[in-house]
Design an enzyme around this catalytic site. Structure first.
Site, PDB file in Angstrom:
ATOM      1  N   PRO A 138      45.469  46.184  41.267  1.00  0.00           N
ATOM      2  CG  PRO A 138      46.519  44.196  41.796  1.00  0.00           C
ATOM      3  CD  PRO A 138      46.660  45.811  41.566  1.00  0.00           C
ATOM      4  CD  GLU A 139      45.446  47.580  45.327  1.00  0.00           C
ATOM      5  OE1 GLU A 139      46.284  48.281  45.763  1.00  0.00           O
ATOM      6  OE2 GLU A 139      45.030  47.811  43.982  1.00  0.00           O
ATOM      7  CB  VAL A 140      38.821  46.721  41.646  1.00  0.00           C
ATOM      8  CG1 VAL A 140      39.239  46.343  40.407  1.00  0.00           C
ATOM      9  CG2 VAL A 140      37.420  46.817  41.549  1.00  0.00           C
TER      10      VAL A 140
END
Length: 264
Positions: A138-140
């Site tokens: 989920p970093e983006v």
């Protein structure tokens, strides 16, 4: 002995449990230091033949980095940018440690594995997941990118599937993760413990020295030319053939009995 993990040994299997359920087993510097110590303890223990890595509770295997307390920092709090300092950071030391563990590592996914938690699972040799867990990068979604774990995930997933994970930041089911190569097996949650125990026991019955030399070779040939790979593997085969375990294994096969491996 440890505060952020639990280390237990039974039936030749070392079980390492990430033990910060209140933080969804997020990786802190302390947890990583304890993990690395536990890996080394297991590596040096002749009574340990397989390592199982799991998380406490049933919500999360690992939710990734503890953003409040992870990563190399300068005295003023700014991130370290010098490569020499980065190599001393907790995340670097963790993700580069797996090839040198010397023993099979099974991830038992009892809960969700996201961000660095997904990287931690993917770094293990085998991943057994409960059918209701989800995985993702989920970093983006917060303007970041799965930089550190991309080196691990790219070894397991084809580029088009990897980019889908990275670009969307969405989660995939355990079944979908199995289809793209992130997970070895998916089992009903009720069967997770039994399957992990069965698999660990099966592997623990094999020759420890054979597993070590073979596993080391798997990582050692990466990136080499075909000629260099074959030459290295031939040397490994000669080394294996000279072990007591190989002689015992062949003798047991000819005699129609189970081998008694000693790790020599």
């Amino acid at each position: 002995m440890y505060e952020a993990i639990i280390y237990e040994v039974a039936d030749r299997v070392a079980t390492i449990t990430l033990n910060r359920p209140e933080a969804r087993n997020a990786l802190s510097d302390q947890m990583i230091d304890e993990l690395l110590d536990a890996f080394e303890t297991a590596r040096l223990d002749d009574d340990v033949r397989v390592i199982v890595l799991t998380g406490s509770g049933d919500r999360a295997f690992c939710a990734g980095a503890d953003l409040g307390g992870l990563g190399a920092k300068q005295e003023d709090g700014r991130p370290v940018a010098d490569p020499a300092d980065i190599r001393e950071s907790a995340p670097y030391r963790l993700f580069t440690a797996f090839p040198g563990i010397g023993k099979p590592v099974i991830a038992r996914l009892n809960g969700h594995a996201v961000a660095g938690g997904l990287g931690l699972a993917a770094a293990c040799d085998l991943v057994i997941a409960a059918d209701d867990v989800k995985l993702g990068t989920p970093e983006v979604n917060v303007g970041l990118w799965p930089m550190m774990i991309m080196a691990i995930i790219n070894r397991n997933v084809a580029p088009k599937q990897a980019f889908k994970l990275y670009y969307t930041g969405g989660r995939v089911t355990a079944a979908e993760a199995h289809q793209i190569g992130l997970v070895t097996e998916v089992v009903p949650r009720a069967d997770l413990d039994a399957r992990v125990t069965e698999l660990a026991s099966t592997i623990a019955a094999k020759s420890p020295i054979g597993l070590r030399i073979g596993r080391d070779a798997f990582f050692a040939i990466e990136g080499r030319s075909l000629e260099d790979q074959v030459a290295y593997l031939l040397g490994g085969l000669v080394e294996l053939a000279g072990t007591e375990d190989a002689k015992e294994g062949i003798t047991a096969f000819l005699e129609g009995r189970k081998p008694d491996f000693t790790g020599r």
